[in-house]
Scaffold this motif. Structure first.
Motif, PDB file in Angstrom:
ATOM      1  N   GLY A   2     -41.487  97.495 -45.534  1.00 28.81           N
ATOM      2  CA  GLY A   2     -42.622  97.778 -44.684  1.00 28.81           C
ATOM      3  C   GLY A   2     -42.446  99.013 -43.835  1.00 28.81           C
ATOM      4  O   GLY A   2     -42.802  99.033 -42.666  1.00 28.81           O
ATOM      5  N   TRP A   3     -41.891 100.047 -44.433  1.00 29.47           N
ATOM      6  CA  TRP A   3     -41.687 101.287 -43.687  1.00 29.47           C
ATOM      7  C   TRP A   3     -42.971 102.111 -43.615  1.00 29.47           C
ATOM      8  O   TRP A   3     -43.826 102.064 -44.490  1.00 29.47           O
ATOM      9  CB  TRP A   3     -40.573 102.110 -44.328  1.00 29.47           C
ATOM     10  CG  TRP A   3     -40.653 102.169 -45.811  1.00 29.47           C
ATOM     11  CD1 TRP A   3     -41.419 102.991 -46.577  1.00 29.47           C
ATOM     12  CD2 TRP A   3     -39.934 101.338 -46.725  1.00 29.47           C
ATOM     13  NE1 TRP A   3     -41.236 102.747 -47.910  1.00 29.47           N
ATOM     14  CE2 TRP A   3     -40.321 101.737 -48.037  1.00 29.47           C
ATOM     15  CE3 TRP A   3     -38.997 100.317 -46.587  1.00 29.47           C
ATOM     16  CZ2 TRP A   3     -39.799 101.131 -49.186  1.00 29.47           C
ATOM     17  CZ3 TRP A   3     -38.484  99.715 -47.719  1.00 29.47           C
ATOM     18  CH2 TRP A   3     -38.891 100.129 -49.000  1.00 29.47           C
ATOM     19  N   TYR A   4     -43.079 102.863 -42.547  1.00 32.31           N
ATOM     20  CA  TYR A   4     -44.231 103.750 -42.343  1.00 32.31           C
ATOM     21  C   TYR A   4     -44.186 104.897 -43.343  1.00 32.31           C
ATOM     22  O   TYR A   4     -43.146 105.492 -43.588  1.00 32.31           O
ATOM     23  CB  TYR A   4     -44.199 104.300 -40.912  1.00 32.31           C
ATOM     24  CG  TYR A   4     -45.302 105.278 -40.606  1.00 32.31           C
ATOM     25  CD1 TYR A   4     -46.609 104.845 -40.410  1.00 32.31           C
ATOM     26  CD2 TYR A   4     -45.036 106.639 -40.506  1.00 32.31           C
ATOM     27  CE1 TYR A   4     -47.625 105.749 -40.125  1.00 32.31           C
ATOM     28  CE2 TYR A   4     -46.043 107.540 -40.221  1.00 32.31           C
ATOM     29  CZ  TYR A   4     -47.338 107.092 -40.036  1.00 32.31           C
ATOM     30  OH  TYR A   4     -48.339 107.979 -39.755  1.00 32.31           O
ATOM     31  N   ALA A  50     -38.903  91.392 -40.647  1.00 27.24           N
ATOM     32  CA  ALA A  50     -37.487  91.037 -40.481  1.00 27.24           C
ATOM     33  C   ALA A  50     -36.708  92.141 -41.190  1.00 27.24           C
ATOM     34  O   ALA A  50     -36.847  92.324 -42.400  1.00 27.24           O
ATOM     35  CB  ALA A  50     -37.181  89.677 -41.101  1.00 27.24           C
ATOM     36  N   TYR A  51     -35.909  92.888 -40.427  1.00 29.18           N
ATOM     37  CA  TYR A  51     -35.283  94.059 -41.051  1.00 29.18           C
ATOM     38  C   TYR A  51     -33.901  94.339 -40.475  1.00 29.18           C
ATOM     39  O   TYR A  51     -33.478  93.753 -39.477  1.00 29.18           O
ATOM     40  CB  TYR A  51     -36.180  95.286 -40.930  1.00 29.18           C
ATOM     41  CG  TYR A  51     -36.271  95.904 -39.544  1.00 29.18           C
ATOM     42  CD1 TYR A  51     -35.512  97.025 -39.231  1.00 29.18           C
ATOM     43  CD2 TYR A  51     -37.115  95.378 -38.559  1.00 29.18           C
ATOM     44  CE1 TYR A  51     -35.591  97.610 -37.970  1.00 29.18           C
ATOM     45  CE2 TYR A  51     -37.206  95.954 -37.316  1.00 29.18           C
ATOM     46  CZ  TYR A  51     -36.433  97.071 -37.021  1.00 29.18           C
ATOM     47  OH  TYR A  51     -36.517  97.643 -35.771  1.00 29.18           O
ATOM     48  N   LEU A  52     -33.212  95.254 -41.155  1.00 26.92           N
ATOM     49  CA  LEU A  52     -31.849  95.644 -40.811  1.00 26.92           C
ATOM     50  C   LEU A  52     -31.855  97.096 -40.344  1.00 26.92           C
ATOM     51  O   LEU A  52     -32.098  97.996 -41.155  1.00 26.92           O
ATOM     52  CB  LEU A  52     -30.933  95.503 -42.030  1.00 26.92           C
ATOM     53  CG  LEU A  52     -30.990  94.172 -42.779  1.00 26.92           C
ATOM     54  CD1 LEU A  52     -30.268  94.273 -44.115  1.00 26.92           C
ATOM     55  CD2 LEU A  52     -30.386  93.067 -41.931  1.00 26.92           C
ATOM     56  N   PRO A  53     -31.608  97.368 -39.080  1.00 25.17           N
ATOM     57  CA  PRO A  53     -31.554  98.763 -38.631  1.00 25.17           C
ATOM     58  C   PRO A  53     -30.500  99.585 -39.365  1.00 25.17           C
ATOM     59  O   PRO A  53     -30.651 100.799 -39.515  1.00 25.17           O
ATOM     60  CB  PRO A  53     -31.222  98.641 -37.141  1.00 25.17           C
ATOM     61  CG  PRO A  53     -31.701  97.279 -36.753  1.00 25.17           C
ATOM     62  CD  PRO A  53     -31.457  96.425 -37.953  1.00 25.17           C
ATOM     63  N   ILE A  56     -31.643 100.526 -48.482  1.00 26.33           N
ATOM     64  CA  ILE A  56     -32.791 101.440 -48.376  1.00 26.33           C
ATOM     65  C   ILE A  56     -32.395 102.731 -47.677  1.00 26.33           C
ATOM     66  O   ILE A  56     -33.086 103.741 -47.808  1.00 26.33           O
ATOM     67  CB  ILE A  56     -33.995 100.786 -47.679  1.00 26.33           C
ATOM     68  CG1 ILE A  56     -33.705 100.491 -46.205  1.00 26.33           C
ATOM     69  CG2 ILE A  56     -34.412  99.526 -48.404  1.00 26.33           C
ATOM     70  CD1 ILE A  56     -34.934  99.994 -45.442  1.00 26.33           C
ATOM     71  N   GLY A  57     -31.299 102.714 -46.924  1.00 23.45           N
ATOM     72  CA  GLY A  57     -30.803 103.922 -46.284  1.00 23.45           C
ATOM     73  C   GLY A  57     -31.397 104.161 -44.904  1.00 23.45           C
ATOM     74  O   GLY A  57     -32.399 103.554 -44.517  1.00 23.45           O
ATOM     75  N   ALA A  58     -30.748 105.052 -44.170  1.00 23.95           N
ATOM     76  CA  ALA A  58     -31.106 105.291 -42.767  1.00 23.95           C
ATOM     77  C   ALA A  58     -32.533 105.804 -42.606  1.00 23.95           C
ATOM     78  O   ALA A  58     -33.237 105.431 -41.663  1.00 23.95           O
ATOM     79  CB  ALA A  58     -30.120 106.283 -42.148  1.00 23.95           C
ATOM     80  N   GLU A  59     -32.986 106.656 -43.521  1.00 22.66           N
ATOM     81  CA  GLU A  59     -34.324 107.243 -43.374  1.00 22.66           C
ATOM     82  C   GLU A  59     -35.398 106.163 -43.442  1.00 22.66           C
ATOM     83  O   GLU A  59     -36.283 106.085 -42.577  1.00 22.66           O
ATOM     84  CB  GLU A  59     -34.576 108.282 -44.463  1.00 22.66           C
ATOM     85  CG  GLU A  59     -35.967 108.890 -44.381  1.00 22.66           C
ATOM     86  CD  GLU A  59     -36.290 109.826 -45.543  1.00 22.66           C
ATOM     87  OE1 GLU A  59     -37.462 110.254 -45.640  1.00 22.66           O
ATOM     88  OE2 GLU A  59     -35.382 110.103 -46.356  1.00 22.66           O
ATOM     89  N   TYR A  60     -35.332 105.322 -44.461  1.00 19.84           N
ATOM     90  CA  TYR A  60     -36.344 104.277 -44.605  1.00 19.84           C
ATOM     91  C   TYR A  60     -36.198 103.217 -43.519  1.00 19.84           C
ATOM     92  O   TYR A  60     -37.207 102.691 -43.019  1.00 19.84           O
ATOM     93  CB  TYR A  60     -36.260 103.636 -45.990  1.00 19.84           C
ATOM     94  CG  TYR A  60     -36.909 104.461 -47.069  1.00 19.84           C
ATOM     95  CD1 TYR A  60     -38.297 104.575 -47.140  1.00 19.84           C
ATOM     96  CD2 TYR A  60     -36.140 105.134 -48.009  1.00 19.84           C
ATOM     97  CE1 TYR A  60     -38.900 105.340 -48.130  1.00 19.84           C
ATOM     98  CE2 TYR A  60     -36.737 105.900 -48.997  1.00 19.84           C
ATOM     99  CZ  TYR A  60     -38.118 106.004 -49.059  1.00 19.84           C
ATOM    100  OH  TYR A  60     -38.710 106.765 -50.019  1.00 19.84           O
ATOM    101  N   ALA A  61     -34.959 102.868 -43.163  1.00 24.81           N
ATOM    102  CA  ALA A  61     -34.750 101.880 -42.105  1.00 24.81           C
ATOM    103  C   ALA A  61     -35.373 102.347 -40.795  1.00 24.81           C
ATOM    104  O   ALA A  61     -35.957 101.553 -40.043  1.00 24.81           O
ATOM    105  CB  ALA A  61     -33.256 101.606 -41.927  1.00 24.81           C
TER     106      ALA A  61
END
Length: 353
Positions: free
Chosen positions: A267-269, A286-289, A294-299
Motif C-alpha cells: 500500500g505504498w504511495y 500493517a507494515y515494516l519500516p 520491498i526495500g527502503a524506498e517502497y517502505a
C-alpha cells in the motif's frame, strides 16, 4: 579458475540432488484418509507435492506450490512443509492450521471453488486456467473478506498468507474468498517492470473475481454488504488499485466500495496516481519500516500514503512492526502477532455488523 568453477557446479548439483531426495523421503505420505473415512490432516513432514495430491485440494491443486520457475518447480515440490516454512521465515504451525482449515472445510462441505472465467474464456486464453476463488464459508449472516496474497507478480503465496489469514477470520465467523490471480513466474527485470507488465492482467482477474461474488451472492449463500478487501505485498497493490478512481477501481466497475481496505506490508504511495486517491475506502495498514524485501524506498512510501489519506479525510489506522519479516502472514510468533485483531476492529468500526 575453470576447475574451481566446475567443482562448485558439481557441489551445487549434488546439494540440490540431496535436498530433493531428503525432502522426498520425509515428505511422502502414507495415506490421505483416516480410519473413519475423514481426510488426513497435513503435517510438517508432508511435501508440497504430497499436499497437491491431497483430495481436499483437488479443485485447485496447482495453486498450492507458488513458485513455478524451472528451479523451484524441480526442487520445492519435494521439500517438506517445515523446511520451506523455515526458509521463508514463517510459522509452520500457522501454515499447517491454514491448510488444515481448508481440509476441514472441504470435508464439511463449507468450501466452494469458483471459476470466475467461463470455459470459452479459458480455452481462448489458457493462462486463465491458473485463476480461481476458494470461498470458505463462515456464518451466513457475516460479511465477506476477499484476500489477495503476494508474490511479486511471479507467484501467489496462498499457503503463506491466504489460508492462514482465512483461518483466523473463519474462527470469528467471517466468510472468506481467497483469490488466485495470474502471474508470470519467469518474468525478468525489477519490480516496477514486472508490475507494469503483469499488474493490469492481475487487476483484470481481481475485478472479475469480485464481480463474480456480487453476481452470485444468492447462489453462493453470501452477502457482499460490508465486504472488505485484504492484500499482501503485490496482492496489496492489486487491492489498493481497487480503491483508485480509475479504470481499475470499484467505481469504474460499477460496484460498491469496500467497507474497509486492509493492506499488509504493502500500500505504498505512487505519485502517478496523484488526485485519483479520492475514492479510497477506509484503510488499515500493517507494515515494516525496515522491510528488507520491498526495500527502503517502497517502505518509506507507506507512511507517506497514510499521511496523504489522512489529509484528504479518509479514515486510516496503522501498526508498525520491527522484528517480523516480510511475509509474516497472520503474524504468529512475531511482534506482528495480533495485527489481525486490529484490522478486524478497524473493519467493524466502519459500520460492519
Amino acid at each position: 579458475m575453470r576447475k574451481l568453477g566446475i567443482t562448485m557446479t558439481c557441489i551445487t548439483a549434488v546439494l540440490v540432488l540431496c535436498t530433493v531426495l531428503f525432502g522426498w523421503i520425509l515428505g511422502k505420505p502414507a495415506t490421505y484418509g483416516n480410519a473413519d473415512g475423514s481426510f488426513r490432516h497435513i503435517t510438517a513432514r508432508d511435501s508440497f507435492a504430497s499436499v497437491e495430491r491431497h483430495p481436499a485440494f483437488s479443485d485447485f491443486s496447482s495453486f498450492i506450490q507458488p513458485w513455478k520457475d524451472a528451479l523451484n518447480q524441480t526442487v520445492t515440490p519435494r521439500l517438506s512443509m517445515e523446511f520451506v516454512c523455515l526458509q521463508n521465515r514463517t510459522s509452520i504451525s500457522s501454515i499447517l492450521d491454514g491448510l488444515n482449515r481448508v481440509v476441514d472445510a472441504q470435508q464439511a462441505g463449507n468450501l466452494t471453488y469458483c471459476d470466475f472465467y467461463t470455459d470459452a474464456e479459458r480455452a481462448a486464453e489458457p493462462d486463465k486456467e491458473e485463476t480461481g476463488l476458494i470461498l470458505l464459508h463462515g456464518k451466513p449472516d457475516m460479511p465477506v473478506a476477499v484476500l489477495a496474497s503476494g508474490g511479486a507478480f511471479k507467484s501467489v503465496c496462498l499457503f503463506l498468507e491466504g489460508f492462514p489469514v482465512a483461518n483466523k477470520l473463519l474462527e470469528q465467523g467471517y466468510n472468506v474468498a481467497v483469490l488466485k490471480y495470474r502471474v508470470n513466474p519467469n518474468a525478468g527485470g525489477d519490480f516496477d517492470t514486472i508490475t507494469a507488465e503483469q499488474g493490469p492482467i492481475a487487476n483484470e482477474d481481481y475485478a472479475r473475481a469480485i464481480h463474480f461474488l456480487f453476481d452470485r451472492q444468492k447462489e453462493l449463500g453470501i452477502s457482499m454488504d460490508g465486504y472488505s478487501v485484504w492484500g499482501f505485498s503485490a496482492g496489496g497493490r492489486l487491492t489498493s488499485m481497487w480503491g483508485l478512481d480509475n479504470a481499475f477501481g470499484y467505481a469504474a466497475n460499477g460496484l460498491p466500495a469496500p467497507q474497509a481496505m486492509i493492506l499488509v506490508y504493502s500500500g505504498w504511495y505512487e505519485p502517478q496516481y496523484e488526485g485519483l486517491y479520492k475514492a479510497m475506502p477506509p484503510t488499515y495498514f500493517a507494515y515494516l519500516p525496515d522491510d528488507d524485501v520491498i526495500g527502503a524506498e517502497y517502505a518509506a512510501r507507506i507512511p507517506a500514503f497514510i499521511d496523504y489519506l489522512d489529509r484528504q479525510g479518509t479514515p486510516t489506522a496503522f501498526d508498525t512492526y520491527y522484528t517480523a519479516k516480510h511475509g509474516f502472514g497472520e503474524g504468529r510468533g512475531t511482534d506482528a502477532e495480533g495485527w489481525m485483531n486490529h484490522a478486524v476492529a478497524f473493519w467493524l468500526a466502519q459500520g460492519v455488523s
